[in-house]
Design a protein around this motif. Structure first.
Motif, PDB file in Angstrom:
ATOM      1  N   GLY A  71       0.764  -1.278  -0.019  1.00 51.78           N
ATOM      2  CA  GLY A  71      -0.002   0.122   0.038  1.00 51.78           C
ATOM      3  C   GLY A  71       0.727   1.357  -0.069  1.00 51.78           C
ATOM      4  N   ASP A  72       0.577   2.248   0.914  1.00 48.59           N
ATOM      5  CA  ASP A  72       1.285   3.546   1.195  1.00 48.59           C
ATOM      6  C   ASP A  72       2.822   3.267   1.930  1.00 48.59           C
ATOM      7  OD1 ASP A  72      -0.368   4.735  -0.624  1.00 48.59           O
ATOM      8  OD2 ASP A  72      -1.640   5.115   1.021  1.00 48.59           O
ATOM      9  N   ASP A  73       2.836   2.017   2.386  1.00 52.06           N
ATOM     10  CA  ASP A  73       4.011   1.647   3.512  1.00 52.06           C
ATOM     11  C   ASP A  73       5.054   0.812   2.813  1.00 52.06           C
ATOM     12  OD1 ASP A  73       2.802   2.963   6.324  1.00 52.06           O
ATOM     13  OD2 ASP A  73       1.181   1.767   5.113  1.00 52.06           O
ATOM     14  N   PHE A  74       6.195   0.854   3.325  1.00 46.82           N
ATOM     15  CA  PHE A  74       7.543   0.194   3.049  1.00 46.82           C
ATOM     16  C   PHE A  74       8.094  -0.268   4.277  1.00 46.82           C
ATOM     17  CE2 PHE A  74       6.645   3.905   0.268  1.00 46.82           C
ATOM     18  CZ  PHE A  74       6.664   3.556  -1.007  1.00 46.82           C
ATOM     19  N   TYR A  75       8.407  -1.740   3.935  1.00 47.36           N
ATOM     20  CA  TYR A  75       9.196  -2.390   5.051  1.00 47.36           C
ATOM     21  C   TYR A  75      10.414  -3.060   4.375  1.00 47.36           C
ATOM     22  CZ  TYR A  75       4.472  -1.860   7.030  1.00 47.36           C
ATOM     23  OH  TYR A  75       3.158  -1.686   7.337  1.00 47.36           O
ATOM     24  N   HIS A  76      11.466  -2.702   5.543  1.00 50.19           N
ATOM     25  CA  HIS A  76      12.859  -3.375   5.069  1.00 50.19           C
ATOM     26  C   HIS A  76      13.223  -4.237   6.306  1.00 50.19           C
ATOM     27  CE1 HIS A  76      17.377  -3.737   5.191  1.00 50.19           C
ATOM     28  NE2 HIS A  76      17.046  -3.204   6.212  1.00 50.19           N
ATOM     29  N   CYS A  77      13.904  -5.354   5.658  1.00 47.75           N
ATOM     30  CA  CYS A  77      14.348  -6.539   6.633  1.00 47.75           C
ATOM     31  C   CYS A  77      15.788  -6.837   5.731  1.00 47.75           C
ATOM     32  CB  CYS A  77      13.639  -7.592   7.059  1.00 47.75           C
ATOM     33  SG  CYS A  77      14.317  -8.773   8.228  1.00 47.75           S
ATOM     34  N   GLY A  78      16.645  -7.396   6.595  1.00 49.76           N
ATOM     35  CA  GLY A  78      17.871  -8.215   5.715  1.00 49.76           C
ATOM     36  C   GLY A  78      18.359  -8.804   6.991  1.00 49.76           C
ATOM     37  N   SER A  79      20.067  -9.277   6.762  1.00 46.09           N
ATOM     38  CA  SER A  79      20.615 -10.188   7.781  1.00 46.09           C
ATOM     39  C   SER A  79      20.763  -9.552   8.709  1.00 46.09           C
ATOM     40  CB  SER A  79      21.982 -10.597   6.814  1.00 46.09           C
ATOM     41  OG  SER A  79      21.609 -11.341   5.686  1.00 46.09           O
ATOM     42  N   SER A  80      20.891 -10.611   9.892  1.00 41.76           N
ATOM     43  CA  SER A  80      21.110 -10.202  11.078  1.00 41.76           C
ATOM     44  C   SER A  80      22.593 -10.740  11.596  1.00 41.76           C
ATOM     45  CB  SER A  80      20.313 -10.671  12.204  1.00 41.76           C
ATOM     46  OG  SER A  80      18.755 -10.226  11.896  1.00 41.76           O
ATOM     47  N   PHE A  81      22.877 -11.734  11.217  1.00 39.55           N
ATOM     48  CA  PHE A  81      24.026 -12.734  11.546  1.00 39.55           C
ATOM     49  C   PHE A  81      23.772 -12.883  13.191  1.00 39.55           C
ATOM     50  CE2 PHE A  81      25.231 -10.264   7.861  1.00 39.55           C
ATOM     51  CZ  PHE A  81      25.452 -11.622   6.846  1.00 39.55           C
ATOM     52  N   LEU A  87      16.628 -10.264  13.094  1.00 38.81           N
ATOM     53  CA  LEU A  87      15.630  -9.643  12.057  1.00 38.81           C
ATOM     54  C   LEU A  87      14.753  -8.496  12.316  1.00 38.81           C
ATOM     55  CD1 LEU A  87      14.515 -13.153  10.572  1.00 38.81           C
ATOM     56  CD2 LEU A  87      16.106 -11.656   9.896  1.00 38.81           C
ATOM     57  N   PRO A  88      15.472  -7.480  12.618  1.00 36.76           N
ATOM     58  CA  PRO A  88      14.729  -6.285  12.893  1.00 36.76           C
ATOM     59  C   PRO A  88      13.826  -5.704  11.480  1.00 36.76           C
ATOM     60  CG  PRO A  88      17.074  -5.463  12.604  1.00 36.76           C
ATOM     61  CD  PRO A  88      16.786  -7.161  12.718  1.00 36.76           C
ATOM     62  N   VAL A  89      12.884  -5.428  11.899  1.00 42.75           N
ATOM     63  CA  VAL A  89      11.793  -4.919  10.764  1.00 42.75           C
ATOM     64  C   VAL A  89      11.768  -3.458  10.632  1.00 42.75           C
ATOM     65  CG1 VAL A  89       9.448  -4.916   9.499  1.00 42.75           C
ATOM     66  CG2 VAL A  89      10.504  -7.099  10.713  1.00 42.75           C
ATOM     67  N   TYR A  90      12.026  -2.819   9.495  1.00 46.80           N
ATOM     68  CA  TYR A  90      11.970  -1.274   9.429  1.00 46.80           C
ATOM     69  C   TYR A  90      10.841  -0.819   8.773  1.00 46.80           C
ATOM     70  CZ  TYR A  90      16.971  -1.491  10.999  1.00 46.80           C
ATOM     71  OH  TYR A  90      18.084  -1.369  11.849  1.00 46.80           O
ATOM     72  N   HIS A  91      10.277   0.411   9.088  1.00 43.01           N
ATOM     73  CA  HIS A  91       8.964   0.680   8.509  1.00 43.01           C
ATOM     74  C   HIS A  91       9.379   2.248   7.892  1.00 43.01           C
ATOM     75  CE1 HIS A  91       5.241   3.120   8.914  1.00 43.01           C
ATOM     76  NE2 HIS A  91       5.139   2.479   7.736  1.00 43.01           N
ATOM     77  N   SER A  92       8.847   2.647   6.838  1.00 45.87           N
ATOM     78  CA  SER A  92       8.937   4.108   6.258  1.00 45.87           C
ATOM     79  C   SER A  92       7.883   4.281   5.489  1.00 45.87           C
ATOM     80  CB  SER A  92      10.185   3.942   5.342  1.00 45.87           C
ATOM     81  OG  SER A  92      10.396   5.204   4.773  1.00 45.87           O
ATOM     82  N   LYS A  93       7.469   5.486   5.302  1.00 42.62           N
ATOM     83  CA  LYS A  93       6.398   6.085   4.617  1.00 42.62           C
ATOM     84  C   LYS A  93       7.116   6.735   3.292  1.00 42.62           C
ATOM     85  CE  LYS A  93       2.539   6.288   5.642  1.00 42.62           C
ATOM     86  NZ  LYS A  93       1.422   5.351   5.519  1.00 42.62           N
ATOM     87  N   ASP A  94       8.278   7.224   3.058  1.00 44.85           N
ATOM     88  CA  ASP A  94       8.877   7.991   2.298  1.00 44.85           C
ATOM     89  C   ASP A  94      10.059   7.483   1.680  1.00 44.85           C
ATOM     90  OD1 ASP A  94      10.520   8.443   4.084  1.00 44.85           O
ATOM     91  OD2 ASP A  94      10.426  10.629   4.088  1.00 44.85           O
ATOM     92  N   ILE A 126      11.636 -10.098   3.421  1.00 44.31           N
ATOM     93  CA  ILE A 126      10.454  -9.865   3.866  1.00 44.31           C
ATOM     94  C   ILE A 126       9.360  -9.720   2.528  1.00 44.31           C
ATOM     95  CG2 ILE A 126      10.712  -7.463   3.501  1.00 44.31           C
ATOM     96  CD1 ILE A 126       8.802  -7.091   6.104  1.00 44.31           C
ATOM     97  N   THR A 127       8.280 -10.350   2.722  1.00 44.32           N
ATOM     98  CA  THR A 127       7.212 -10.342   1.530  1.00 44.32           C
ATOM     99  C   THR A 127       5.896 -10.340   1.988  1.00 44.32           C
ATOM    100  OG1 THR A 127       6.723 -11.600  -0.606  1.00 44.32           O
ATOM    101  CG2 THR A 127       7.473 -12.962   1.314  1.00 44.32           C
ATOM    102  N   TYR A 128       4.832 -10.489   1.015  1.00 38.94           N
ATOM    103  CA  TYR A 128       3.502 -10.391   1.525  1.00 38.94           C
ATOM    104  C   TYR A 128       2.829 -11.436   0.261  1.00 38.94           C
ATOM    105  CZ  TYR A 128      -1.467  -9.085   2.210  1.00 38.94           C
ATOM    106  OH  TYR A 128      -2.625  -9.389   2.598  1.00 38.94           O
TER     107      TYR A 128
END
Length: 687
Positions: A71-81, A87-94, A126-128
């Motif tokens: 939708g209008d949101d963005f989510y990021h995840c990557g390697s933690s090692f 696995l921290p999940v990040y959120h952004s609108k822009d 991360i996916t849906y």
């Protein structure tokens, strides 16, 4: 065509030199492309609101990025090692401002995960699909967790089952969801295995594997790791990365098939770098490119930071935002640059720039930005022993609580309570590389009496270091500073970073500070590390050894200490200029200019500023505006009148009262319109 220099005046108001490079019949100039895409925009807007950004948008250690648009949101995840909770999940609108909103796998649910540097959990894709959010990850096999929201709660980890035909499922995999909603796993195992297979509604593999092992059969792309995929105009685009040092490539096909004759190798994904000052010079391991409502395409990708001998590789793989342009059905990632870029046409809803988070430990739970360097350490703290304090409880090993280091300039502050009665007891501020072999500690401790000690340990040399009184040290040899603790069991500690130099201070009240002497060089921890720093970057936070210790607060960017103007995270229309005794910031356009210092802590309601001050050298009078959080939707808290100081190297303080200011903010400093280079700002502080 031979290399040819050409001069131009870009829309930043700065004169630059570019290189035109001929690649066959194609002229690729990243910076010129950036200028062209902004040609129709009124340039004056950039000086009065935040319409641009500077990479990286995820500073500090953010390796192997994946990104989901929902939708209008963005989510990021990557390697933690080995950083846990994993696995921290990040959120952004822009796509520019990011915040951590959840962590997927707590240590209690990760009993099988290897708990050592460079191991842990890799991937974080991360996916849906099929009505749920999913994160697939690698830890001795492929696993997934699912949730109704990226904020959680996340399910127990579930192992992905394989078979003899598909083979081992590897690491650095990603998930592609086709236009019809059908998901596929892009499988990467070793250097030569690249495969694709569909996923069912249960998240498990289904259908027949699509074997693409021919892609890197001759090691054309080094490891061909971290493959991602997108679709446009009926083409599937497949993007393998080279390896941790760089390289990003692209292939395309009209159909998902194992038949290599149906695929085209398009070569490099990123355009050549033409900006000699660009520090993130090896972007790769991108997320799948995606399209916004305005038709523009974007991706994020990692890179180590290094420019000539100024090496920040120790901070890890930092993640930047890149625009993707299309030449017909051929994608190009715009090359890294050192200058501001037009931000995506998306609104920000108040998320601050990504930087280390302050904490007064007033909650019963830790902020999601914190992590530990082992599962064992994750059980060695308490927020309930004393209200408003963090207690670290070491056993035979060091207890710690850290965050990803994000900046080259900051002043970290804590208040620690420790009754040190022997040389084993230590507690204070902690800066460490990925495997804790290179560390810098500022702490309350004991060495023939209670002492405040500031030391660099580099593993091999650590056993040879001995505390030394400040009056006796040789700056060329000493790696330890020590002074008697005259403050008692509760003491304030402050570590000031100015790029590759760190200085230690201590205090009885957090206001009047005593220096521990000359700076310690942080180059051993900032430079490229053996084994790529166990695949991660530096962390900053708190530690205790030998005895329980309590901490009243942790602030990483103290607004009551001098904030160097050159430590900005975003800017427009300004430049760094060397002046006598200082490197300062001034505007280079008649429109004015601005810079932003991210994540500044201005108190928690008990200790708040009454005024803001700037140190200035000025050839003419003017007014400097101080804003919080944004130049358009933020708050103007002060307008500081500045008078001429006699020259651009004669420094003087100017200040203005502020009211109702507290908390953590991005601080904007705005120059007036007028002649460039009339006012030079060295630092800003709140008092």
């Amino acid at each position: 065509m031979p290399l040819k220099k050409s001069n131009y005046l870009d829309f930043y108001g700065m004169k630059r030199t570019s290189l035109r490079i001929s690649l066959g019949s194609l002229l690729l100039i990243s910076t010129s492309t950036v200028l062209a895409q902004n040609a129709a925009v009124d340039s004056s807007i950039y000086y009065n609101e935040v319409a641009t950004y500077v990479n990286p948008v995820l500073p500090g250690d953010h390796p192997d990025p994946t990104l989901l648009k929902s939708g209008d949101d963005f989510y990021h995840c990557g390697s933690s090692f080995h950083f846990t909770p994993y696995l921290p999940v990040y959120h952004s609108k822009d796509l520019v401002h990011w915040e951590v909103i959840s962590r997927v796998v707590p240590p209690a649910k990760a009993g099988w995960v290897q708990d050592k540097p460079s191991a842990g959990i890799w991937q974080g894709a991360i996916t849906y699909f099929y009505g749920s959010y999913w994160i697939y990850f690698s830890a001795s096999g492929q696993w997934f967790c699912k949730a109704p929201s990226p904020a959680g709660p996340w399910s127990e980890p579930v192992a992905v089952k394989s078979n003899l035909v598909t083979g081992l499922l590897g690491y650095d995999n990603s998930i592609f969801v086709d236009e019809d909603g059908k998901p596929y796993m892009l499988i990467k195992n070793g250097q030569k295995v690249n495969r694709i297979q569909a996923l069912g509604r249960d998240g498990q593999l289904t259908d027949t594997v699509i074997n693409l092992d021919w892609i890197n059969a001759r090691l054309q792309y080094s490891w061909a790791e971290g493959p991602v995929m997108c679709k446009r105009n009926g083409y599937y685009f497949y993007f393998p990365a080279g390896d941790v040092a760089g390289g990003q490539y692209v292939l395309r096909t009209r159909e998902l098939t194992s038949d290599s004759t149906k695929w085209e190798r398009l070569g490099n994904f990123f355009q050549p770098i033409t900006d000699a000052h660009a520090a993130f010079r090896s972007p790769n391991h991108i997320s799948a490119p995606f399209q916004l409502a305005d038709g523009s395409w974007w991706t994020i990708g990692q890179s180590y930071e290094r420019n000539d001998n100024n090496d920040w590789s120790g901070m890890g793989r930092q993640t930047s935002l890149y625009k993707v342009i299309w030449e017909g059905d051929r994608p190009w990632g715009l090359a890294p640059v050192s200058t501001p870029l037009q931000r995506p046409d998306l609104p920000n809803t108040g998320i601050l720039w990504r930087s280390v988070h302050s904490d007064y430990f007033s909650s019963n739970t830790l902020h999601a930005g914190w992590h530990f360097l082992s599962k064992k350490a994750a059980g060695r703290y308490s927020l309930k022993t004393k209200k408003g304090w963090l207690q670290l409880m070491p056993d035979s090993s060091r207890a710690h609580l850290v965050q990803k280091e994000t900046d080259h300039f900051y002043t970290a502050v804590t208040k620690v309570a420790l009754d040190a009665t022997d040389s084993m007891a230590k507690a204070g501020i902690y800066l460490t590389n990925g495997n804790e072999q290179v560390t810098i500690r500022l702490y309350s401790g004991y060495d023939n009496g209670k002492k405040i000690i500031f030391r660099l340990d580099t593993g091999v040399a650590a056993s040879r270091l001995r505390p030394m009184p400040v009056a006796n040290f040789d700056a060329a040899q000493a790696q330890i500073r020590t002074i008697p603790n005259q403050f008692g069991n509760t003491v304030w500690l402050k570590m000031e970073r100015r790029e590759h130099e760190l200085t230690g201070y201590c205090s009885a009240d957090g206001k009047n500070w005593v220096s521990l002497g000359a700076p310690i060089s942080a180059v051993p921890i900032d430079k490229v590390q053996p084994g790529y720093n166990s695949w991660v970057g530096t962390s900053i936070g708190l530690f205790a050894e030998g005895k329980n210790a309590s901490f009243d607060e942790f602030v990483c960017k103290d607004g009551f200490s001098a904030l160097p103007a050159i430590g900005y995270s975003n800017y427009f229309g300004v430049e760094k200029v060397h002046r006598r005794l200082a490197t300062a910031v001034t505007n280079n356009s008649t429109h004015g200019g601005w810079f932003m210092i991210s994540g500044v802590e201005l108190g928690n309601g008990q200790h708040v500023p009454a005024q803001v001050a700037i140190e200035v050298a000025a050839n003419a009078a003017g007014k400097i505006e101080i804003w919080l959080d944004d130049l358009k939707n933020g708050r103007l808290i002060a307008t500081i009148p500045v008078s001429a100081t006699g020259s651009d190297s004669a420094w003087a303080p100017f200040s203005s009262a502020v009211k109702n200011v507290s908390g953590r903010h991005d601080v904007f400093v705005k120059f007036p319109a007028g002649k460039p280079g009339e006012i030079y700002i060295n630092n800003i502080s709140f008092q």
